[in-house]
Design an enzyme around this catalytic site. Structure first.
Site, mmCIF file in Angstrom:
data_model
loop_
_atom_site.group_PDB
_atom_site.id
_atom_site.type_symbol
_atom_site.label_atom_id
_atom_site.label_comp_id
_atom_site.label_asym_id
_atom_site.label_seq_id
_atom_site.Cartn_x
_atom_site.Cartn_y
_atom_site.Cartn_z
ATOM 1 N N PRO A 1 44.265 35.120 40.326
ATOM 2 C CA PRO A 1 44.752 33.754 40.447
ATOM 3 C C PRO A 1 43.971 32.762 39.597
ATOM 4 C CG PRO A 1 44.199 34.702 42.603
ATOM 5 C CD PRO A 1 43.739 35.643 41.578
ATOM 6 N N GLU A 2 44.680 32.057 38.763
ATOM 7 C CA GLU A 2 44.105 30.932 38.024
ATOM 8 C C GLU A 2 44.788 29.681 38.590
ATOM 9 O OE1 GLU A 2 43.983 31.768 33.769
ATOM 10 O OE2 GLU A 2 44.048 33.906 34.181
#
Length: 279
Positions: free
Chosen positions: A2-3
């Site tokens: 996840p960014e």
DNA sequence: CAGTGCCCCTGAGAGC
DNA sequence: TGCTCTCAGGGGCACT
């Protein structure tokens, strides 16, 4: 992994499955996920209600009644999902919040890198990376003057520079490769060798790419799922990341993969040449 | 203080 | 088939 766009997608999902719910029990199945004393963490939250969920960079901020904030970082593979109380618990689920409405919010994290920290609301900026986190990658927060100034003061390579959350928040390995490809900048270019024009193009690329990916609910690689168990759609939009050995979408040259600061890095050697300071 | 490199973790995939 | 090795990587931290 996840960014920012993925974490924002998770946040929106959590608003629907967790906000407004009151906790009446917590199971901690893997203690290291909680950086506080586990028993103190449990006792502080039981009886509290989640009033809101905010985000700063890749950090989720669960707001509780009683002036408490839980800082949650998903790191590589952390994810949240809900199910009816009493549902099956698999071996990678490490924390379960039981709500009074007979639903559970489950935290699952295969690699066990994710962390949760409970603090008094208002002091969350003293937790881990939030102490030094840079501006959000938005038009209003991420100013060109600021970007040019910090670039000039860094002799390191641009890719690790962008991965450093204290410079700008939210970029991870995938979006780094994408924005450097968009801006035609070599990932090993020293940050202080970027021209003001390159800095301006790079900034615009960062802002637009994060916005576009967020609109498409993020990128699904490996196991990322949002809070509803759905995949994002942005992986179909990736131009560089994951495309080593394939022709560059812009010029047709074969894209190559190298290691930069321990990170797999894909780029086009034709479009993204390494330049000297005077080029 | 800026930059570098190791470490935490597990599963997938490669190699034998 | 099954074992071992390598790789994936965000961020904290120790070290230069």
């Amino acid at each position: 992994m996840p960014e920012l766009p993925e974490v924002e997608t998770v946040r929106r999902g959590l608003m629907r499955i967790a906000a407004g719910r009151q906790i009446n029990g917590i199971d901690v199945l893997y203690g290291k996920t909680i950086t506080n004393d586990v028993e103190e963490f449990r006792q502080a939250l039981i009886g509290q209600t989640i009033t809101d969920i905010d985000r700063r960079g890749k950090y989720l901020l669960f707001r509780f009644t009683n002036q408490l904030t839980m800082v949650s970082h998903l790191r590589m593979e952390g994810s949240y999902f809900n199910q009816p109380t009493g549902g099956e618990v698999d071996k990678h689920t490490h924390v379960i919040f039981h709500f009074t409405d007979q639903t559970d919010l489950c935290y699952r994290d295969t690699r066990k890198f994710g962390r949760m920290t409970l603090v008094k609301t208002g002091t969350e900026n003293e937790v881990g990376g939030l102490k030094t986190i840079g501006p959000e990658p938005t038009e209003q927060d991420f100013k060109l003057d600021y970007f040019i100034d910090i670039l000039k003061h860094s002799r390191g390579k641009i890719k690790p520079f962008l991965l450093n959350q204290s410079h700008v928040a939210g970029l991870g390995n995938i979006y780094c490769d994408e924005v450097l490809w968009m801006a035609k900048i070599n990932p090993e270019q020293p940050a202080n060798f970027l021209s003001d024009t390159q800095a301006s193009i790079l900034r615009k690329s960062i802002i637009s790419e994060i916005k576009r990916a967020t609109k498409l609910h993020g990128t699904t690689v490996h196991t990322f799922k949002n809070a509803f168990g759905n995949a994002g759609e942005f992986q179909n939009e990736l131009q560089a990341y994951g495309h080593a050995g394939e022709p560059c979408p812009r010029c047709g040259t074969t894209m190559i993969k190298i290691k930069v600061a321990q990170r797999g890095t894909t780029y086009c050697p034709q479009c993204q040449p390494l330049r000297g300071q005077d080029d």
